[in-house]
Design an enzyme around this catalytic site. Structure first.
Site, PDB file in Angstrom:
ATOM      1  N   ASP A   1     -10.251   3.959  -3.303  1.00 36.88           N
ATOM      2  CA  ASP A   1     -10.389   3.740  -4.747  1.00 36.88           C
ATOM      3  C   ASP A   1     -10.994   2.401  -5.141  1.00 36.88           C
ATOM      4  OD1 ASP A   1      -9.018   6.209  -5.892  1.00 36.88           O
ATOM      5  OD2 ASP A   1      -7.533   5.500  -4.468  1.00 36.88           O
TER       6      ASP A   1
ATOM      7  N   HIS B   1     -11.818  10.817  -0.619  1.00 34.01           N
ATOM      8  CA  HIS B   1     -10.796  11.644   0.026  1.00 34.01           C
ATOM      9  C   HIS B   1     -11.205  12.332   1.315  1.00 34.01           C
ATOM     10  CE1 HIS B   1      -7.991  12.139  -3.687  1.00 34.01           C
ATOM     11  NE2 HIS B   1      -8.284  10.888  -3.411  1.00 34.01           N
TER      12      HIS B   1
ATOM     13  N   ASP C   1     -13.102  14.265  -4.676  1.00 31.55           N
ATOM     14  CA  ASP C   1     -12.987  12.819  -4.858  1.00 31.55           C
ATOM     15  C   ASP C   1     -13.716  12.162  -3.690  1.00 31.55           C
ATOM     16  OD1 ASP C   1     -11.942  10.134  -4.496  1.00 31.55           O
ATOM     17  OD2 ASP C   1     -10.405  10.615  -5.976  1.00 31.55           O
TER      18      ASP C   1
ATOM     19  N   LYS D   1      -7.190  16.070  -0.511  1.00 30.32           N
ATOM     20  CA  LYS D   1      -7.254  14.718   0.047  1.00 30.32           C
ATOM     21  C   LYS D   1      -7.005  14.788   1.544  1.00 30.32           C
ATOM     22  CE  LYS D   1      -5.505  10.104  -0.968  1.00 30.32           C
ATOM     23  NZ  LYS D   1      -4.737   9.262  -1.881  1.00 30.32           N
TER      24      LYS D   1
ATOM     25  N   ASP E   1     -12.733   7.631 -10.586  1.00 30.85           N
ATOM     26  CA  ASP E   1     -11.367   7.429 -10.108  1.00 30.85           C
ATOM     27  C   ASP E   1     -11.299   6.275  -9.114  1.00 30.85           C
ATOM     28  OD1 ASP E   1      -8.733   7.583  -9.456  1.00 30.85           O
ATOM     29  OD2 ASP E   1      -8.888   9.411  -8.254  1.00 30.85           O
TER      30      ASP E   1
ATOM     31  N   GLU F   1      -7.089  19.053  -6.585  1.00 34.74           N
ATOM     32  CA  GLU F   1      -7.786  17.969  -5.875  1.00 34.74           C
ATOM     33  C   GLU F   1      -7.259  17.748  -4.460  1.00 34.74           C
ATOM     34  OE1 GLU F   1      -7.394  14.193  -7.839  1.00 34.74           O
ATOM     35  OE2 GLU F   1      -8.791  13.197  -6.480  1.00 34.74           O
TER      36      GLU F   1
ATOM     37  N   ASP G   1      -8.873   2.213   1.896  1.00 37.13           N
ATOM     38  CA  ASP G   1      -8.719   2.459   0.463  1.00 37.13           C
ATOM     39  C   ASP G   1      -9.753   3.465  -0.040  1.00 37.13           C
ATOM     40  OD1 ASP G   1      -7.851   2.167  -2.188  1.00 37.13           O
ATOM     41  OD2 ASP G   1      -9.495   0.798  -2.603  1.00 37.13           O
TER      42      ASP G   1
ATOM     43  N   HIS H   1     -14.417  13.277  -8.814  1.00 35.68           N
ATOM     44  CA  HIS H   1     -13.836  11.954  -8.994  1.00 35.68           C
ATOM     45  C   HIS H   1     -14.750  11.009  -8.239  1.00 35.68           C
ATOM     46  CE1 HIS H   1      -9.339  12.762 -10.102  1.00 35.68           C
ATOM     47  NE2 HIS H   1     -10.188  13.144 -11.031  1.00 35.68           N
TER      48      HIS H   1
ATOM     49  N   TRP I   1      -3.281  16.796  -8.826  1.00 35.65           N
ATOM     50  CA  TRP I   1      -3.279  16.154  -7.505  1.00 35.65           C
ATOM     51  C   TRP I   1      -1.835  15.820  -7.157  1.00 35.65           C
ATOM     52  CZ3 TRP I   1      -1.591  11.109  -6.268  1.00 35.65           C
ATOM     53  CH2 TRP I   1      -1.633  10.852  -4.891  1.00 35.65           C
TER      54      TRP I   1
HETATM   55  C1  RNT Z   1      -5.229  10.160  -5.555  1.00 32.00           C
HETATM   56  C2  RNT Z   1      -6.161  10.997  -6.354  1.00 32.00           C
HETATM   57  C3  RNT Z   1      -5.851  11.107  -7.808  1.00 32.00           C
HETATM   58  C4  RNT Z   1      -5.378   9.784  -8.389  1.00 32.00           C
HETATM   59  C5  RNT Z   1      -5.151   9.811  -9.865  1.00 32.00           C
HETATM   60  C6  RNT Z   1      -4.425   8.611 -10.338  1.00 32.00           C
HETATM   61  O1  RNT Z   1      -5.675   9.942  -4.290  1.00 32.00           O
HETATM   62  O2  RNT Z   1      -7.460  10.540  -6.184  1.00 32.00           O
HETATM   63  O3  RNT Z   1      -6.910  11.624  -8.479  1.00 32.00           O
HETATM   64  O4  RNT Z   1      -6.250   8.746  -8.079  1.00 32.00           O
HETATM   65  O5  RNT Z   1      -4.542  10.967 -10.201  1.00 32.00           O
HETATM   66 ZN    ZN Z   2      -9.018  11.359  -7.414  1.00 30.78          ZN
END
Ligand code: RNT
Ligand code: ZN
Length: 422
Positions: free
Chosen positions: A299, A265, A262, A231, A329, A229, A297, A289, A188
């Site tokens: 995460d 994302h 993810d 985003k 994640d 990955e 956010d 993820h 990523w």
């Molecule tokens: C970032 C990605 C990635 C990170 C990690 C720390 O937006 O989701 O996967 O969270 O690599």
């Molecule tokens: Zn991620």
């Protein structure tokens, strides 16, 4: 507050019968669940800090907010914390490592990392039977300060990150060989612009070129699997991210590598669950993820919500437990970090259990019959089936704390260990 063993057992006996009435075998579901390994992300334990000892701040458009005391300051502390988390999860699970979690007495440049810097992780993983996954760290570094890495206009900077990613794949291979289970090495990169670019394509061409250099050397898939990955936006890359879904979707397919989804994302109302069935027609394997987006956010700690359930349902309904690697994640520094890990991992497993307890044949039959009223009725009834009795029983048979009991272990550890960390 502890639930007695006999209550757990009798609740399970009743639940088993209720599910049997729907044609669902709870024992079979539990046997399948026991085989699922979730990859725990090491970076929840120290707010994505790592152990390069450079004192550098977290960059790349991601942020861990909160200042809950007790974060791991060394790899040893992090492993100790992880041991507690694994002890609170039924089943045997993996670890997802980032390159900045290396261990070395002297400074090692990112493009010079080697397996030897991860030998303590390897020993620990071997001793505890954790498979390991890996990630190059293309952020929190002077050479990523302007927000670009693999898609940088400067060839030297690009080359530096290409070398880092190649070195990371070799570390993935090392873990795969040592542990007897392939590492998924996930790339990523944060590359993107805060505001509307004049040229959206050139950085994407550069990213493609860099990635091709990275994966040029074939590594045996028994040891390492590559993933990329995408985003939609990050902090400071709100208008444009080079590695978008379309970019990586096409890239991973044409290069026959894994695509990572993810859940944080995408657009706020866009879910990854609906992408799984489509992508599995074309992709052999995917990496997830599992995360939770909240406003800006991407995460937050994974909760037992509709999104998490929908992801689990799609993995199971597509019969893809062997083809989908499930990682977590998120990074929350506002609560006990061990609780953050444990709560989300238990939620993910519980959602997978609910998915495994679904009377798929019946639902599909309603659909084929055009009886959408019954399909909806059953889907809704399932939401209040006694899956928690099955979950409690599962934890109890694996000697894992049932219900809130896991928090007692975490509180004890906080008192004994975390509170001593400054
Ligand atoms: C970032 C990605 C990635 C990170 C990690 C720390 O937006 O989701 O996967 O969270 O690599
Ligand atoms: Zn991620």
């Amino acid at each position: 507050m502890t639930t007695s063993k006999s209550n757990i057992q009798s609740a399970y006996t009743l639940a088993k019968e209720r599910y049997a009435e729907l044609g669902v075998d709870t024992e079979k579901a539990l046997a399948q669940l026991a085989k699922i390994a979730i990859s725990l992300h090491c970076w929840q334990g120290d707010d994505v800090g790592g152990f390069e000892n450079s004192g550098g701040e977290l960059t790349g458009g991601i942020a861990a907010t909160g200042n809950y005391p007790g974060k791991a300051r060394t790899a040893e502390e992090l492993r100790k914390d992880l041991d507690v988390v694994y002890s609170l999860l039924p089943g045997s699970h993996r670890l997802n490592l980032h390159a900045i979690y290396l261990e070395s007495d002297s400074k090692v440049e990112r493009n010079a990392i080697e397996p030897k810097h991860f030998s303590a992780w390897k020993d620990w993983a071997k001793a505890n039977q954790h498979g390991v996954d890996f990630n190059p760290t293309c952020f929190s570094h002077p050479k990523s300060a302007d927000g670009f890495t693999l898609a940088h206009r400067d060839e030297d900077i690009r080359q530096f990150w290409v070398e880092h990613c190649i070195a990371s794949r070799k570390i993935g291979e090392y873990f795969g060989k040592e542990l007897g289970t392939p590492a998924v090495t996930n790339i990523w990169v944060p590359d993107g612009y805060k505001d509307s670019p004049a040229d959206r394509q050139s950085p994407r061409r550069l990213l493609q070129e860099s990635l091709d250099l990275i994966i040029a050397e074939k590594i045996d898939p028994r040891y390492n699997l590559d993933a990329v990955e995408p985003k939609l936006f990050g902090l400071g890359s709100e208008a444009y991210v080079v590695g978008s879904m379309e970019f990586y979707s096409a890239y991973s397919l044409t290069r026959k590598i894994l695509l990572t989804l993810d859940s944080g994302h995408f657009h706020p109302t866009e879910t990854i669950s609906d992408k799984i069935s489509a992508l599995l027609i074309y992709h052999d394997q995917l990496l997830l993820h599992v995360s939770r987006g909240v406003r800006w956010d991407s995460d937050h700690v994974v909760t037992f919500n509709d999104d998490t359930q929908a992801i689990a349902n799609e993995i199971v309904r597509n019969n893809a437990l062997e083809r989908i690697h499930i990682g977590l994640d998120y990074f929350d520094a506002s609560i006990n970090r061990i609780a953050a890990w444990t709560i989300a991992a238990r939620n993910t497993l519980r959602a997978l259990l609910v998915a495994l307890l679904e009377p798929q044949a019946q639902l599909r039959q309603y659909e084929l019959d055009g009886d959408f009223s019954s399909r909806l009725a059953l889907q809704e009834e399932l939401k209040s089936m006694p899956f928690s009795a099955v979950w409690d029983y599962y934890c109890s048979t694996k000697n894992i704390p049932v219900g809130m009991d896991f928090m007692k272990v975490i509180k004890d550890y906080e008192k004994k260990e975390l509170s001593k960390r400054s």
